[in-house]
Design an enzyme around this catalytic site. Sequence first.
Site, PDB file in Angstrom:
ATOM      1  CB  SER A 182      -8.774  -1.768   4.051  1.00 36.48           C
ATOM      2  OG  SER A 182      -9.047  -3.040   3.556  1.00 36.48           O
ATOM      3  NE  ARG A 214      -4.182  -1.584   0.341  1.00 33.75           N
ATOM      4  CZ  ARG A 214      -4.390  -2.878   0.131  1.00 33.75           C
ATOM      5  NH1 ARG A 214      -3.419  -3.620  -0.376  1.00 33.75           N
ATOM      6  NH2 ARG A 214      -5.550  -3.442   0.394  1.00 33.75           N
ATOM      7  CD  GLU A 217      -5.701   0.791   1.992  1.00 37.47           C
ATOM      8  OE1 GLU A 217      -6.117  -0.135   2.697  1.00 37.47           O
ATOM      9  OE2 GLU A 217      -5.770   0.773   0.751  1.00 37.47           O
TER      10      GLU A 217
HETATM   11  N1  EPU Z   1     -10.414 -11.211  10.657  1.00 36.69           N
HETATM   12  C1  EPU Z   1     -11.008 -11.201  11.894  1.00 36.69           C
HETATM   13  N2  EPU Z   1     -12.306 -10.789  11.985  1.00 36.69           N
HETATM   14  C2  EPU Z   1     -13.013 -10.453  10.894  1.00 36.69           C
HETATM   15  C3  EPU Z   1     -12.412 -10.458   9.627  1.00 36.69           C
HETATM   16  C4  EPU Z   1     -11.092 -10.840   9.529  1.00 36.69           C
HETATM   17  O1  EPU Z   1     -10.394 -11.533  12.915  1.00 36.69           O
HETATM   18  O2  EPU Z   1     -14.185 -10.110  11.061  1.00 36.69           O
HETATM   19  C5  EPU Z   1      -9.013 -11.643  10.559  1.00 36.69           C
HETATM   20  C6  EPU Z   1      -8.942 -13.079  10.088  1.00 36.69           C
HETATM   21  O3  EPU Z   1      -7.941 -13.728  10.818  1.00 36.69           O
HETATM   22  C7  EPU Z   1      -8.524 -12.968   8.649  1.00 36.69           C
HETATM   23  C8  EPU Z   1      -7.655 -11.728   8.713  1.00 36.69           C
HETATM   24  O4  EPU Z   1      -8.305 -10.859   9.639  1.00 36.69           O
HETATM   25  O5  EPU Z   1      -7.834 -14.090   8.240  1.00 36.69           O
HETATM   26  C9  EPU Z   1      -7.487 -11.021   7.391  1.00 36.69           C
HETATM   27  O6  EPU Z   1      -8.756 -10.713   6.857  1.00 36.69           O
HETATM   28  P1  EPU Z   1      -8.960 -10.705   5.249  1.00 36.69           P
HETATM   29  O7  EPU Z   1      -8.321 -11.899   4.674  1.00 36.69           O
HETATM   30  O8  EPU Z   1     -10.392 -10.451   5.010  1.00 36.69           O
HETATM   31  O9  EPU Z   1      -8.108  -9.531   4.683  1.00 36.69           O
HETATM   32  P2  EPU Z   1      -7.561  -8.193   5.321  1.00 36.69           P
HETATM   33  O10 EPU Z   1      -6.138  -8.375   5.674  1.00 36.69           O
HETATM   34  O11 EPU Z   1      -8.478  -7.772   6.409  1.00 36.69           O
HETATM   35  C10 EPU Z   1      -6.704  -7.208   3.040  1.00 36.69           C
HETATM   36  C11 EPU Z   1      -6.863  -5.936   2.279  1.00 36.69           C
HETATM   37  C12 EPU Z   1      -8.220  -5.882   1.588  1.00 36.69           C
HETATM   38  C13 EPU Z   1      -8.318  -7.090   0.657  1.00 36.69           C
HETATM   39  C14 EPU Z   1      -8.159  -8.360   1.508  1.00 36.69           C
HETATM   40  C15 EPU Z   1      -8.186  -9.638   0.699  1.00 36.69           C
HETATM   41  C16 EPU Z   1      -5.526  -4.348   3.532  1.00 36.69           C
HETATM   42  C17 EPU Z   1      -5.507  -3.112   4.357  1.00 36.69           C
HETATM   43  N3  EPU Z   1      -6.712  -4.795   3.168  1.00 36.69           N
HETATM   44  O12 EPU Z   1      -7.684  -7.180   4.075  1.00 36.69           O
HETATM   45  O13 EPU Z   1      -8.235  -4.708   0.786  1.00 36.69           O
HETATM   46  O14 EPU Z   1      -9.559  -7.110  -0.002  1.00 36.69           O
HETATM   47  O15 EPU Z   1      -6.876  -8.327   2.198  1.00 36.69           O
HETATM   48  O16 EPU Z   1      -6.951  -9.923   0.167  1.00 36.69           O
HETATM   49  O17 EPU Z   1      -4.468  -4.882   3.224  1.00 36.69           O
HETATM   50  C18 EPU Z   1      -9.075  -2.487   0.610  1.00 36.69           C
HETATM   51  O18 EPU Z   1      -7.908  -2.094   0.631  1.00 36.69           O
HETATM   52  O19 EPU Z   1     -10.041  -1.675   0.532  1.00 36.69           O
HETATM   53  C19 EPU Z   1      -9.344  -3.901   0.793  1.00 36.69           C
HETATM   54  C20 EPU Z   1     -10.558  -4.357   0.967  1.00 36.69           C
END
Ligand code: EPU
Length: 357
Positions: free
Chosen positions: A253, A177, A349
């Site tokens: 995010s 990012r 972000e």
């Molecule tokens: N999790 C929780 N509770 C929840 C949801 C998630 O504890 O309600 C934990 C879980 O352990 C999960 C982890 O958070 O495994 C990561 O969640 P997720 O895989 O949904 O992805 P993220 O790291 O939260 C990132 C990007 C998203 C992108 C997703 C999918 C960033 C800041 N965000 O989110 O990007 O869609 O990965 O790859 O890196 C965006 O930037 O707008 C965006 C949506």
Amino acid sequence: MPHLSPILTDTRHLYFPVMFSLKDRNTFRIPCFCRRFAEFSDAATLAALVAQAHAEHLPILPIGGGSNLLFVDDYPGIVLHSAITAIECVGEDAEHVLLRVGSGKVWDEFVAYVLAQGWSGPESLSDIPGEVGASAVQNIGAYGAEAAQFIVSVEVYDMQCGESRTIPAADIHYGYRYSHFKGPWAGQFIITHVTYRVNKRYVPRPLHGALVAEMARQGIDPATADAATVRRLTCAVRRSKLPWPEGPGSAGSFFMNPTISARQAQTLLAQYPDMPHYALPNDMVKVPAAWLIDQCGWKGRSMGPAGVWHKQPLVLVNNGGATGRDICRLADAIVADVRQRFGITLHPEAIYIGGEQ
Ligand code: EPU
């Protein structure tokens, strides 16, 4: 007065005469105004608009789809939006095509175009809000891919020296990012075009767990997956977790996933053995901000009209009538709780416009 290019006699490119509402130009749908708003559809118009803003000592804010911005205050200057949307094929070899894309092209329309030609590459970046110019600033990413993997070069207008130039991707210092456009170059350039390299054929990459799970749910055999399938699955997963596009206003995010030292991670894991974590180079560890926020009990909670999305706590939402300051207050409360409980500081972000940042 600066010399104005004759194109400025076309009033469609002239400033709006009154305070301009940005409510429909930020995906949080925060009510806010800028002093002036203008669009450019070529570099000459852009140069003239910048010259005029400089002559009037007005600050300039380039925006794309407004999907990563938090307007804490009204913007006292001119907001510039790219209306350059053409896609040109500017080179190819046996395996790849080079596409020069206008910065105002809606990102997902670009992804759809690539796949419609039978090409591939950015399919797992489907359905990400925003425009091509912002993809090169934010290095948008999801499901194991990020824009920087495809970016060859970025064409910019340099507001300091008044010249257009092309910056090769290697000089932009892309990271998670991150790009130099967000760092040392902030406020210096306006992006007019981005050149991407995409594949002529489908090149399978390891699929992110969320996509594999969705494939199993839909009974799809992974061996049959192609770029169109990955796009369909990606859209399905995103729409099941994120409020975009029908739900309340948000900026996707809101926080970045923090990076901590392996030592701090070990200390935390002794206390929270279930903490998800991903090893990075240099003895660093990435922890999902969503998990940290969830653990602090914020998922689905609201503070006034600002809320934490009930399906993904990384996403802050405008439940209706929120101001930028309402979102800020909520973000600050979350940051304070996460810091107190885990000793980790979350960083947004989303880019704040105005406020104390
Ligand atoms: N999790 C929780 N509770 C929840 C949801 C998630 O504890 O309600 C934990 C879980 O352990 C999960 C982890 O958070 O495994 C990561 O969640 P997720 O895989 O949904 O992805 P993220 O790291 O939260 C990132 C990007 C998203 C992108 C997703 C999918 C960033 C800041 N965000 O989110 O990007 O869609 O990965 O790859 O890196 C965006 O930037 O707008 C965006 C949506």
